[in-house]
Motif scaffolding. Sequence first.
Motif, PDB file in Angstrom:
ATOM      1  N   ARG A  15      46.070  63.359  38.987  1.00 39.89           N
ATOM      2  CA  ARG A  15      45.013  62.865  39.872  1.00 39.89           C
ATOM      3  C   ARG A  15      44.646  61.413  39.554  1.00 39.89           C
ATOM      4  N   PHE A  16      44.963  60.958  38.357  1.00 45.66           N
ATOM      5  CA  PHE A  16      44.729  59.558  38.004  1.00 45.66           C
ATOM      6  C   PHE A  16      45.615  58.647  38.857  1.00 45.66           C
ATOM      7  N   ARG A  17      46.833  59.109  39.129  1.00 49.11           N
ATOM      8  CA  ARG A  17      47.765  58.337  39.959  1.00 49.11           C
ATOM      9  C   ARG A  17      47.501  58.555  41.441  1.00 49.11           C
ATOM     10  N   THR A  18      47.395  59.829  41.868  1.00 53.27           N
ATOM     11  CA  THR A  18      47.218  60.111  43.292  1.00 53.27           C
ATOM     12  C   THR A  18      45.861  59.638  43.803  1.00 53.27           C
ATOM     13  N   GLY A  19      44.896  59.498  42.918  1.00 53.65           N
ATOM     14  CA  GLY A  19      43.586  58.992  43.311  1.00 53.65           C
ATOM     15  C   GLY A  19      43.540  57.488  43.422  1.00 53.65           C
ATOM     16  N   GLY A  20      44.655  56.831  43.174  1.00 46.87           N
ATOM     17  CA  GLY A  20      44.731  55.384  43.325  1.00 46.87           C
ATOM     18  C   GLY A  20      44.279  54.585  42.129  1.00 46.87           C
ATOM     19  N   CYS A  21      44.014  55.249  41.011  1.00 46.99           N
ATOM     20  CA  CYS A  21      43.463  54.534  39.859  1.00 46.99           C
ATOM     21  C   CYS A  21      44.459  53.604  39.170  1.00 46.99           C
ATOM     22  N   THR A  22      45.741  53.812  39.429  1.00 48.14           N
ATOM     23  CA  THR A  22      46.764  53.026  38.734  1.00 48.14           C
ATOM     24  C   THR A  22      47.428  51.992  39.626  1.00 48.14           C
ATOM     25  N   ALA A  23      46.881  51.771  40.826  1.00 49.11           N
ATOM     26  CA  ALA A  23      47.537  50.882  41.788  1.00 49.11           C
ATOM     27  C   ALA A  23      46.977  49.463  41.772  1.00 49.11           C
ATOM     28  N   GLY A  24      46.237  49.111  40.714  1.00 49.70           N
ATOM     29  CA  GLY A  24      45.669  47.788  40.636  1.00 49.70           C
ATOM     30  C   GLY A  24      46.536  46.827  39.856  1.00 49.70           C
ATOM     31  N   ASP A  25      45.910  45.858  39.189  1.00 49.62           N
ATOM     32  CA  ASP A  25      46.646  44.873  38.395  1.00 49.62           C
ATOM     33  C   ASP A  25      47.521  45.555  37.354  1.00 49.62           C
ATOM     34  N   SER A  26      48.602  44.895  37.009  1.00 54.22           N
ATOM     35  CA  SER A  26      49.517  45.450  36.017  1.00 54.22           C
ATOM     36  C   SER A  26      49.262  44.907  34.620  1.00 54.22           C
ATOM     37  N   LYS A  27      48.342  43.957  34.505  1.00 56.64           N
ATOM     38  CA  LYS A  27      47.997  43.447  33.182  1.00 56.64           C
ATOM     39  C   LYS A  27      46.549  42.952  33.192  1.00 56.64           C
ATOM     40  N   LEU A  28      45.977  42.863  31.998  1.00 59.25           N
ATOM     41  CA  LEU A  28      44.621  42.368  31.855  1.00 59.25           C
ATOM     42  C   LEU A  28      44.592  40.846  31.946  1.00 59.25           C
ATOM     43  N   GLU A  29      43.496  40.320  32.478  1.00 57.42           N
ATOM     44  CA  GLU A  29      43.265  38.886  32.490  1.00 57.42           C
ATOM     45  C   GLU A  29      42.228  38.564  31.411  1.00 57.42           C
ATOM     46  N   THR A  30      42.528  37.631  30.549  1.00 56.39           N
ATOM     47  CA  THR A  30      41.595  37.215  29.517  1.00 56.39           C
ATOM     48  C   THR A  30      40.696  36.122  30.068  1.00 56.39           C
ATOM     49  N   LEU A  31      39.388  36.397  30.136  1.00 55.92           N
ATOM     50  CA  LEU A  31      38.440  35.426  30.674  1.00 55.92           C
ATOM     51  C   LEU A  31      37.831  34.554  29.579  1.00 55.92           C
ATOM     52  N   PHE A  32      37.700  35.111  28.353  1.00 54.40           N
ATOM     53  CA  PHE A  32      37.102  34.345  27.265  1.00 54.40           C
ATOM     54  C   PHE A  32      37.455  35.001  25.939  1.00 54.40           C
ATOM     55  N   GLU A  33      37.670  34.182  24.946  1.00 54.83           N
ATOM     56  CA  GLU A  33      37.837  34.632  23.568  1.00 54.83           C
ATOM     57  C   GLU A  33      36.939  33.781  22.680  1.00 54.83           C
ATOM     58  N   GLY A  34      36.367  34.382  21.647  1.00 55.94           N
ATOM     59  CA  GLY A  34      35.527  33.612  20.744  1.00 55.94           C
ATOM     60  C   GLY A  34      34.179  34.231  20.449  1.00 55.94           C
ATOM     61  N   CYS A  35      33.971  35.481  20.851  1.00 58.91           N
ATOM     62  CA  CYS A  35      32.744  36.187  20.488  1.00 58.91           C
ATOM     63  C   CYS A  35      32.908  36.794  19.091  1.00 58.91           C
ATOM     64  N   ARG A  36      31.795  37.199  18.515  1.00 58.95           N
ATOM     65  CA  ARG A  36      31.869  37.993  17.287  1.00 58.95           C
ATOM     66  C   ARG A  36      31.890  39.478  17.620  1.00 58.95           C
ATOM     67  N   TRP A  37      31.101  39.885  18.590  1.00 59.84           N
ATOM     68  CA  TRP A  37      31.124  41.267  19.081  1.00 59.84           C
ATOM     69  C   TRP A  37      30.557  41.254  20.493  1.00 59.84           C
ATOM     70  N   ALA A  38      31.441  41.408  21.478  1.00 59.23           N
ATOM     71  CA  ALA A  38      31.068  41.285  22.883  1.00 59.23           C
ATOM     72  C   ALA A  38      30.564  42.617  23.420  1.00 59.23           C
ATOM     73  N   GLU A  39      29.475  42.574  24.180  1.00 60.09           N
ATOM     74  CA  GLU A  39      28.867  43.772  24.766  1.00 60.09           C
ATOM     75  C   GLU A  39      28.226  43.418  26.116  1.00 60.09           C
ATOM     76  N   GLY A  40      27.761  44.446  26.812  1.00 60.80           N
ATOM     77  CA  GLY A  40      26.806  44.324  27.894  1.00 60.80           C
ATOM     78  C   GLY A  40      27.118  43.455  29.098  1.00 60.80           C
ATOM     79  N   PRO A  41      28.335  43.448  29.669  1.00 59.68           N
ATOM     80  CA  PRO A  41      28.558  42.608  30.844  1.00 59.68           C
ATOM     81  C   PRO A  41      27.798  43.114  32.065  1.00 59.68           C
ATOM     82  N   VAL A  42      27.253  42.188  32.850  1.00 58.20           N
ATOM     83  CA  VAL A  42      26.613  42.525  34.120  1.00 58.20           C
ATOM     84  C   VAL A  42      26.974  41.447  35.125  1.00 58.20           C
ATOM     85  N   TYR A  43      27.435  41.873  36.300  1.00 55.28           N
ATOM     86  CA  TYR A  43      27.839  40.939  37.344  1.00 55.28           C
ATOM     87  C   TYR A  43      26.654  40.668  38.263  1.00 55.28           C
TER      88      TYR A  43
END
Length: 310
Positions: A15-43
């Motif tokens: 159901r992970f595949r048939t539900g469309g959960c795997t049809a997105g990007d094939s790799k992660l995009e790195t937006l930022f590096e340099g935190c000590r411990w990253a938490e709490g993103p909000v858009y």
Amino acid sequence: MPGERPQLYEILDDRFRTGGCTAGDSKLETLFEGCRWAEGPVYVPAGRYLVWSDIPNDRLLRWDETTGTVGVFRSPAGHPNGNTLDNEGRLVTCEQGNRRVTRTEHDGSITVIAEHFQGKRLNSPNDAAVRSDGSVWFSDPDFGITSDYEGHRAESEIGACNVYRVDPGTGDVRLVADGFRGPNGLVFSPDEHRLYVSDSRANHIRVFDVQDDGTLTGGEVFAACRTGNFDNIRFDDAGRLWAAAMDGGVHCYDPDGTLLGRLLVPDVVANIRFGGARRNRMFIAADTALYSLVLSVTGTPGLPGAIHTS
């Protein structure tokens, strides 16, 4: 093989595949590096930017979607952890170091939402969710007072780790759920009839029924994690629950509690958030970095703070 991309999707139930959960990007995009411990993103849709926490460095960072630039949103920031938006699009922040929950007004001033329970200081608020009635719900483990790394070492005045609700009219702080070892992420179901709370020290997620008067009943275990510690949790619009599991993965659960699959991340995953113009971009705060990927599923609509829903 040289040049081969690392696996991103681990399918544990078809159901992970048939539900469309795997049809997105094939790799992660790195937006930022340099935190000590990253938490709490909000858009923040109105500004097309993301705010997230770098707890040990005592700062909130901001990533601009239109330019890709990163800057400091606020520092010092009370060793912030979870962030969300309220019904008016204002930033709600759990400040571990200051042992309080605050709201950043549109003019930049800060209002304290919760700081005490029955006259005693809170431990170190971790994650928050805002309901459509304007009430603010938050978890209060002791993570920020056990050392000086993510807050300030201190004894707990309350002597327990609980979940609380702040009344939107009176501002009263009410205990709504206890019996946790380390309550962490919390999120309402899309219809707001249930509240899901992860317990990092117990390695499970509990689910409660929300009553009309704002009280909770139930509290049974919805899912258990054998490979890591659950952190925060988010829903997509198909009712699947996505959980940051701190085992190098983001777990995806069917509404029936079945683990469908995982997103495999090269770092320890702390927090996740759906965002972007179509709510189909997942932002991942993991260890020292901020990642994202565009999925073929979308986060729950509704309140500004529910583009997820600390």
